[in-house]
Design a protein around this motif. Structure first.
Motif, PDB file in Angstrom:
ATOM      1  N   LEU A  22       0.841  -1.206   0.000  1.00  0.00           N
ATOM      2  CA  LEU A  22       0.000   0.000   0.000  1.00  0.00           C
ATOM      3  C   LEU A  22       0.869   1.245   0.000  1.00  0.00           C
ATOM      4  O   LEU A  22       0.659   2.178  -0.794  1.00  0.00           O
ATOM      5  N   SER A  25       2.552   1.585  -3.410  1.00  0.00           N
ATOM      6  CA  SER A  25       1.710   2.056  -4.515  1.00  0.00           C
ATOM      7  C   SER A  25       1.310   3.511  -4.313  1.00  0.00           C
ATOM      8  O   SER A  25       1.247   4.267  -5.278  1.00  0.00           O
ATOM      9  N   LEU A  26       1.107   3.928  -3.037  1.00  0.00           N
ATOM     10  CA  LEU A  26       0.810   5.347  -2.816  1.00  0.00           C
ATOM     11  C   LEU A  26       2.029   6.207  -3.128  1.00  0.00           C
ATOM     12  O   LEU A  26       1.916   7.278  -3.732  1.00  0.00           O
ATOM     13  N   CYS A  95      -6.840   0.984  -4.457  1.00  0.00           N
ATOM     14  CA  CYS A  95      -5.880   0.307  -3.585  1.00  0.00           C
ATOM     15  C   CYS A  95      -6.116  -1.195  -3.520  1.00  0.00           C
ATOM     16  O   CYS A  95      -5.192  -1.961  -3.279  1.00  0.00           O
ATOM     17  N   SER A  98      -4.352  -4.092  -5.942  1.00  0.00           N
ATOM     18  CA  SER A  98      -2.950  -4.513  -5.824  1.00  0.00           C
ATOM     19  C   SER A  98      -2.806  -5.832  -5.075  1.00  0.00           C
ATOM     20  O   SER A  98      -1.716  -6.390  -5.026  1.00  0.00           O
ATOM     21  N   VAL A 260      -2.939   5.953  -8.654  1.00  0.00           N
ATOM     22  CA  VAL A 260      -2.782   4.613  -8.075  1.00  0.00           C
ATOM     23  C   VAL A 260      -3.243   3.588  -9.098  1.00  0.00           C
ATOM     24  O   VAL A 260      -2.582   2.565  -9.334  1.00  0.00           O
TER      25      VAL A 260
END
Lengths: 356, 167
Positions: A22, A25-26, A95, A98, A260
């Motif tokens: 997380l 990816s952010l 989110c 992923s 994202v």
């Protein structure tokens, strides 16, 4: 006794993995905004953000802080619940996708424990991605509808019809790929693309499904609402499209979710067509380094490929002008879907008569 | 009708050929152009650090000149105000008294001299009209401000600093 039977180390391991993914990816999405501005600037013979920190590297953080401190405006006639639900849903689905991407090969520790670098290896992985991405359209739909603004509504109607039209072609192009791999699990698909060259042909799916890849790529552009298919937020026609009425961090969520999504879609594109974390001569490398280092190299390879893909998305965005709405629908229904069907038939014929 | 230039090009409205409808070759061609621009030098001038030189004929804010001894050159003859097409200049003349020879070059001087920078069109006619070389247009631009009144520049704003005065 119940607490003892739970595999705590498993839960902790997954929690750490989830937070790392997380966060990554952010983080990548944050710097994708910076990268996009830099790429746009370079392509237009400008410099891009250069004031905040060295090379403007602190620019996305400054933007985030700015969005946080902006006044929060909810229009009086808006549906408050749906108005807030819209951006939350967009961010949530961005989110969630992923979870099924395999970021690297499993690490086997000396104690015999296997740590998978994938949050969940579900056997319908790619179907899960499709499902989550489809829910993402609701974020845009709800936001546009709840704003009680005709431009927002137009934007969200466009987003919905565009997403539905292109999901069809995307799905059909993927069926051809799935017929070759014979599995829906992303980890399995990546394993089948092991290495780079085998039996006189490339192992990566892009060489086995070139047409399918092009169709999938075009549809990914449309699903991401990115130029040349950024009709839902066409600035020159709809003010700002579905997020016209949004301000503050709710607007930030919409914009951020887009990046994202860009990152996750690139990762899935790489996983499906460009061999995921596989790279040439990986067996030789695996033999000479420890498994943890090898996994780290694999993750690095996947990240590099993903960033290349993101850059490609950006190059396209700043090269091609926006499609007109009828052109978009013509391309989707009259070109991509028949092409995807033909591709599916050819793949089926080859599997039955050539490969058998 | 006779054409003014030979630059007219007929718009091509032929339907797209198959190759054109494929889009992809043209997209690749476009990508080569845009990616090629990445390696070109940006045209940006990072303003506060780097400044672009003004052209030699640039006409900016006015200055009131002094002679070598630091005396004001202006004699308040009013020719600048007369030549001003925007009527931006006003002045009041005064006579030099004994003991002021070090301040003013000639017997008459401008007690009050104002230019309204909101009216001024920076044409430079005042500079041309001045018989005493007292007014010049410099290479600076007027600062932004909040009130209209602040754009009326008086004599203190316009005079160049006295070279003989030590600060």
């Amino acid at each position: 006794m119940l607490l003892l039977t739970i595999d705590w180390s498993f839960i902790i391991e997954k929690l750490i993995l989830i937070s790392v993914i997380l966060g990554a990816s952010l983080g990548v999405a944050t710097y994708a905004t910076w990268g996009e501005r830099k790429v746009a600037a370079w392509m237009q013979d400008r410099k891009g953000p250069s004031r905040a920190g060295p090379f403007g590297l602190l620019q996305p953080i400054a933007d985030g802080i700015k969005l946080f401190f902006k006044e929060e405006i909810i229009p009086t006639d808006a549906n408050r619940f749906l108005f807030i639900l819209g951006p939350s849903l967009a961010m949530l689905t961005a989110c969630m996708a992923s979870a099924v991407v395999p970021w690297g090969p499993s690490i086997e520790l000396e104690s015999g424990r296997v740590i998978a670098l994938q949050v969940a290896d579900i056997n319908i992985g790619i179907l899960y991605v499709f499902g989550v991405v489809s829910v993402g359209v609701y974020g845009i739909m709800l936001g546009g509808w709840a704003s009680n603004n005709k431009y927002s509504l137009m934007g969200s109607v466009r987003a919905a019809s565009q997403a539905i039209s292109y999901e069809l072609a995307m799905g059909i192009s993927l069926i051809a790929l799935l017929m070759m791999t014979g599995t829906l699990s992303l980890a399995e698909i990546v394993n089948q693309q092991h290495g780079f060259w085998e039996n006189g042909w490339f192992t990566w799916n892009v060489a086995k499904q070139p047409l399918g890849f092009i169709i999938f790529l075009v549809c990914a552009f449309a699903e991401l609402n990115r130029a040349p298919f950024d009709l839902p937020e066409a600035e020159s026609e709809l003010v700002a499209g579905y997020h016209t009425e949004y301000s503050s961090m709710k607007l930030g969520f919409y914009l951020f979710a887009e990046y994202v999504n860009l990152f996750i879609s690139s990762a899935i594109l790489i996983t499906l067509f460009f061999g995921g974390y596989n790279f040439p001569f990986m067996d030789q490398v695996a033999g000479s380094v420890s498994p943890i280092v090898f996994s780290a190299i694999c993750v690095l390879v996947l990240m590099t490929k993903t960033i290349m893909m993101i850059l490609f998305f950006m190059f396209i965005r700043w090269t091609i002008p926006r499609f007109r709405y009828d052109q978009l629908m013509n391309l989707g229904w009259k070109s991509l879907i028949p092409l995807a069907l033909v591709n599916m038939l050819i793949t089926g014929a080859i599997i039955i008569w050539v490969l058998n | 009708m006779q054409e003014l230039t030979n630059k007219r090009v007929a718009v091509d409205r032929k339907p797209m050929t198959f190759m054109e409808r494929l889009y992809i070759p043209t997209i690749i061609k476009g990508l080569f152009i845009t990616v090629g621009h990445i390696f070109k030098k940006p045209a940006t001038i990072s303003y506060p650090e780097q400044q672009r030189p003004f052209s030699p004929v640039f006409r900016g804010l006015h200055i009131l000149n002094r002679d070598e001894q630091g005396r004001e050159k202006c004699t308040a003859c009013g020719l600048c105000a007369l030549s001003c097409p925007a009527e931006a200049i006003t002045m009041e003349a005064a006579e030099r008294v004994k003991g002021e020879e070090h301040l003013y070059k000639e017997e008459k001087y401008a007690a009050k001299y104002e230019i309204n920078m909101l009216r001024c069109i920076f044409c430079g006619l005042c500079e041309e009209a001045c018989p005493k070389d007292a007014i010049y247009l410099s290479e600076t631009v007027a600062q932004a401000n909040y009130s209209r009144k602040s754009f009326i520049y008086n004599k203190e704003d316009l005079l160049i600093p006295n070279p003989n005065e030590t600060h």
